[in-house]
Design a protein around this motif. Structure first.
Motif, PDB file in Angstrom:
ATOM      1  N   UNK A 156     127.320 -21.864  -7.518  1.00 25.02           N
ATOM      2  CA  UNK A 156     126.780 -22.944  -6.834  1.00 25.02           C
ATOM      3  C   UNK A 156     127.260 -24.063  -7.601  1.00 25.02           C
ATOM      4  N   UNK A 157     127.604 -23.966  -8.999  1.00 22.25           N
ATOM      5  CA  UNK A 157     128.289 -25.231  -9.615  1.00 22.25           C
ATOM      6  C   UNK A 157     129.740 -25.383  -8.999  1.00 22.25           C
ATOM      7  N   UNK A 158     130.391 -24.485  -8.644  1.00 21.35           N
ATOM      8  CA  UNK A 158     131.705 -24.775  -7.974  1.00 21.35           C
ATOM      9  C   UNK A 158     131.706 -25.309  -6.602  1.00 21.35           C
ATOM     10  N   UNK A 159     130.672 -24.851  -6.052  1.00 21.84           N
ATOM     11  CA  UNK A 159     130.440 -25.451  -4.454  1.00 21.84           C
ATOM     12  C   UNK A 159     129.930 -26.911  -4.648  1.00 21.84           C
ATOM     13  N   UNK A 160     129.458 -27.344  -5.753  1.00 23.38           N
ATOM     14  CA  UNK A 160     128.992 -28.719  -6.183  1.00 23.38           C
ATOM     15  C   UNK A 160     130.158 -29.406  -6.622  1.00 23.38           C
ATOM     16  N   UNK A 161     130.536 -29.019  -7.699  1.00 23.69           N
ATOM     17  CA  UNK A 161     131.688 -29.936  -8.541  1.00 23.69           C
ATOM     18  C   UNK A 161     133.195 -29.702  -7.870  1.00 23.69           C
ATOM     19  N   UNK A 162     133.425 -28.525  -7.242  1.00 22.86           N
ATOM     20  CA  UNK A 162     134.898 -28.481  -6.933  1.00 22.86           C
ATOM     21  C   UNK A 162     135.013 -28.610  -5.523  1.00 22.86           C
ATOM     22  N   UNK A 163     134.082 -28.080  -4.635  1.00 17.36           N
ATOM     23  CA  UNK A 163     134.257 -28.166  -3.201  1.00 17.36           C
ATOM     24  C   UNK A 163     133.367 -29.220  -2.619  1.00 17.36           C
ATOM     25  N   UNK A 164     132.718 -29.836  -3.330  1.00 17.13           N
ATOM     26  CA  UNK A 164     131.733 -31.084  -2.972  1.00 17.13           C
ATOM     27  C   UNK A 164     130.940 -30.622  -1.863  1.00 17.13           C
ATOM     28  N   UNK A 165     130.486 -29.488  -1.508  1.00 14.49           N
ATOM     29  CA  UNK A 165     129.460 -29.264  -0.419  1.00 14.49           C
ATOM     30  C   UNK A 165     128.215 -29.856  -0.501  1.00 14.49           C
ATOM     31  N   UNK A 166     127.724 -29.918  -1.758  1.00 15.14           N
ATOM     32  CA  UNK A 166     126.428 -30.637  -1.812  1.00 15.14           C
ATOM     33  C   UNK A 166     126.384 -30.818  -3.464  1.00 15.14           C
ATOM     34  N   UNK A 167     125.426 -31.415  -4.010  1.00 18.97           N
ATOM     35  CA  UNK A 167     125.360 -31.722  -5.350  1.00 18.97           C
ATOM     36  C   UNK A 167     124.121 -30.740  -5.853  1.00 18.97           C
ATOM     37  N   UNK A 168     124.519 -29.774  -6.960  1.00 21.18           N
ATOM     38  CA  UNK A 168     123.389 -29.109  -7.449  1.00 21.18           C
ATOM     39  C   UNK A 168     123.225 -29.544  -9.101  1.00 21.18           C
ATOM     40  N   UNK A 169     121.802 -29.572  -9.547  1.00 19.08           N
ATOM     41  CA  UNK A 169     121.621 -29.391 -10.951  1.00 19.08           C
ATOM     42  C   UNK A 169     120.575 -28.106 -11.106  1.00 19.08           C
ATOM     43  N   UNK A 170     121.087 -27.681 -12.338  1.00 20.56           N
ATOM     44  CA  UNK A 170     120.195 -26.465 -12.733  1.00 20.56           C
ATOM     45  C   UNK A 170     118.973 -26.975 -13.678  1.00 20.56           C
ATOM     46  N   UNK A 171     117.711 -26.808 -13.083  1.00 23.86           N
ATOM     47  CA  UNK A 171     117.003 -27.471 -13.840  1.00 23.86           C
ATOM     48  C   UNK A 171     115.682 -26.585 -14.215  1.00 23.86           C
ATOM     49  N   UNK A 172     114.970 -26.993 -14.916  1.00 21.91           N
ATOM     50  CA  UNK A 172     113.441 -26.500 -14.966  1.00 21.91           C
ATOM     51  C   UNK A 172     112.445 -26.979 -14.168  1.00 21.91           C
ATOM     52  N   UNK A 173     111.614 -26.219 -13.421  1.00 24.90           N
ATOM     53  CA  UNK A 173     110.630 -26.504 -12.319  1.00 24.90           C
ATOM     54  C   UNK A 173     109.339 -25.962 -13.055  1.00 24.90           C
ATOM     55  N   UNK A 174     108.388 -26.863 -12.394  1.00 25.34           N
ATOM     56  CA  UNK A 174     106.886 -26.563 -13.037  1.00 25.34           C
ATOM     57  C   UNK A 174     106.062 -26.314 -11.790  1.00 25.34           C
ATOM     58  N   UNK A 175     105.098 -25.397 -11.898  1.00 20.65           N
ATOM     59  CA  UNK A 175     103.986 -25.379 -11.005  1.00 20.65           C
ATOM     60  C   UNK A 175     102.791 -26.108 -11.633  1.00 20.65           C
ATOM     61  N   UNK A 176     102.212 -27.245 -11.085  1.00 22.02           N
ATOM     62  CA  UNK A 176     101.264 -28.072 -11.863  1.00 22.02           C
ATOM     63  C   UNK A 176     100.064 -27.998 -10.857  1.00 22.02           C
ATOM     64  N   UNK A 177      98.794 -27.698 -11.555  1.00 22.64           N
ATOM     65  CA  UNK A 177      97.603 -27.993 -10.929  1.00 22.64           C
ATOM     66  C   UNK A 177      97.306 -29.280 -10.534  1.00 22.64           C
ATOM     67  N   UNK A 178      96.966 -29.783  -9.332  1.00 22.79           N
ATOM     68  CA  UNK A 178      96.654 -30.948  -8.920  1.00 22.79           C
ATOM     69  C   UNK A 178      95.239 -30.698  -8.204  1.00 22.79           C
ATOM     70  N   UNK A 179      94.150 -31.788  -8.804  1.00 19.64           N
ATOM     71  CA  UNK A 179      92.763 -31.854  -8.387  1.00 19.64           C
ATOM     72  C   UNK A 179      92.801 -33.104  -7.601  1.00 19.64           C
ATOM     73  N   UNK A 180      92.147 -32.538  -6.233  1.00 24.01           N
ATOM     74  CA  UNK A 180      92.013 -33.696  -5.256  1.00 24.01           C
ATOM     75  C   UNK A 180      90.269 -33.919  -4.887  1.00 24.01           C
ATOM     76  N   UNK A 181      89.871 -34.798  -5.489  1.00 23.53           N
ATOM     77  CA  UNK A 181      88.498 -34.956  -5.296  1.00 23.53           C
ATOM     78  C   UNK A 181      88.033 -35.405  -3.751  1.00 23.53           C
ATOM     79  N   UNK A 182      87.123 -34.633  -3.157  1.00 19.44           N
ATOM     80  CA  UNK A 182      86.516 -35.072  -1.868  1.00 19.44           C
ATOM     81  C   UNK A 182      85.709 -36.183  -1.784  1.00 19.44           C
ATOM     82  N   UNK A 183      85.781 -37.181  -0.562  1.00 25.63           N
ATOM     83  CA  UNK A 183      85.241 -37.999  -0.729  1.00 25.63           C
ATOM     84  C   UNK A 183      84.504 -38.321   0.517  1.00 25.63           C
TER      85      UNK A 183
END
Length: 371
Positions: A156-183
């Motif tokens: 993936x880093x080779x496709x990004x940095x050497x072949x320039x097919x796309x840009x990729x970063x290896x990151x930490x992702x989170x699943x967050x609880x979102x509360x939506x108040x009904x009105x």
């Protein structure tokens, strides 16, 4: 080895800290330390200012060997199949910014069966279904998670940095609880019969912020140290946690700490940024045979590599004079048979999907956060 944690120009205070960041074993013996640092030069160019300071000069994205010296980590072995399968995935996605976990990418590109990710969620249940002892399953995942991660990270880093097919970063992702108040129509909160606000909870998946990354890092460190003390075992990294069969306990303790910040779970992910027109053009350019053939080719190569590693581990363990958990597992008379069974059910894409049989007893995530 977590090369993705490094940045060019980064200063690291001390060899021990260097090992912690890379998630590699800390070598106390001077000769072993020097050998390890020399091995690292295949992946990273760095300046050792003193015994207490390292400066990262370059991070290599195309590497010929894995950190343990095995040749099957060579990019060219998997590159053609993986490239087209990733392009196919992006061509279908079309969002131009995609956040996908490593494990999901393994599955989408047919490096493994869907059973692989499902099985890892409940080792005990998987052990019952496959009739394979849990120690062998933990060892199987520990070995092959590392193998798959190395293959995809480098390509993936080779496709990004050497072949320039796309840009990729290896990151930490989170699943967050979102509360939506009904009105109501007056834009006021709706109340139930007891006068409580009616809300709706859902999960939001996104890249972690800097503060969240630091918080997660502290959670991981604190829990690992707690397990070391509780079980009287040296746990250098999460691979050791997994290898010692402490993964479920580790996850539960991490989860309790995360909920204070409304984080349900986190995972390592590829953040891919791309242009739809370019992806369409590249897909046409690289498409030499059907997608299904590329899936089969890549899966067969992974299976071949897993078998090769298994045989090597078995031979080394039988000839080893050391008595460790790994050598005991790898030298067992059933080691090859158990691994064959796991390859047939977890890696091979021709394996029947065992999703219906794998019923996970998971507490409702929102109830857990409100405990």
């Amino acid at each position: 080895m977590r090369i993705d944690k490094l940045k060019v120009g980064q200063e690291i205070r001390g060899y021990k800290k260097f090992c912690e960041i890379l998630e590699i074993p800390y070598k106390k013996n001077k000769t072993d330390k020097e050998k390890q640092l020399k091995e690292l030069e295949k992946f990273i160019k760095f300046t050792q200012v003193s015994s207490r300071k390292f400066i990262i000069n370059e991070i290599k994205t195309i590497v010929g060997e894995l950190s343990d010296g095995r040749k099957d980590g060579n990019n060219s072995v998997y590159k053609d199949d993986l490239r087209l399968l990733v392009l196919h995935m992006l061509r279908q996605d079309k969002s131009e910014t995609m956040l996908i976990s490593r494990s999901k990418l393994f599955e989408i590109t047919s490096m493994v069966s869907p059973n692989y990710r499902l099985g890892q969620k409940d080792i005990e249940k998987l052990s019952e279904l496959l009739e394979v002892p849990t120690d062998f399953i933990y060892d199987f995942y520990s070995t092959n998670n590392s193998k798959l991660k190395n293959i995809t990270d480098r390509n993936m880093l080779s496709f990004s940095d050497s072949e320039h097919l796309f840009k990729v970063n290896i990151v930490t992702a989170v699943a967050m609880v979102k509360v939506h108040v009904q009105k109501n129509e007056l834009n006021e909160p709706l109340l139930d019969s007891k006068g409580n606000v009616i809300d709706r909870k859902n999960l939001e998946y996104r890249e972690a912020t800097e503060k969240e990354n630091l918080f997660i890092n502290k959670c991981e460190y604190d829990v690992r140290k707690h397990l070391e003390k509780t079980h009287n075992k040296k746990l250098s990294d999460t691979r050791d946690v997994f290898a010692h069969g402490l993964w479920n306990e580790y996850k539960k303790l991490i989860s309790k700490k995360l909920k204070s910040n409304n984080i349900v779970f986190y995972y390592r992910a590829y953040k891919i940024m791309y242009n739809n027109d370019i992806i369409k053009e590249l897909y046409t350019e690289f498409s030499k045979m059907s997608i299904s053939n590329h899936r089969k080719e890549l899966n067969n190569k992974i299976i071949k590599s897993v078998h090769q590693t298994t045989k090597t581990n078995n031979t080394k363990a039988i000839n080893s004079n050391k008595e460790t958990i790994k050598t005991k597992i790898h030298s067992d008379n059933e080691y090859l048979n158990y691994n064959q069974k796991m390859v047939d059910n977890l890696i091979s894409i021709s394996a029947p999907v065992i999703k219906k049989e794998l019923i996970f007893e998971q507490q409702n995530i929102f109830d857990m956060l409100n405990e």
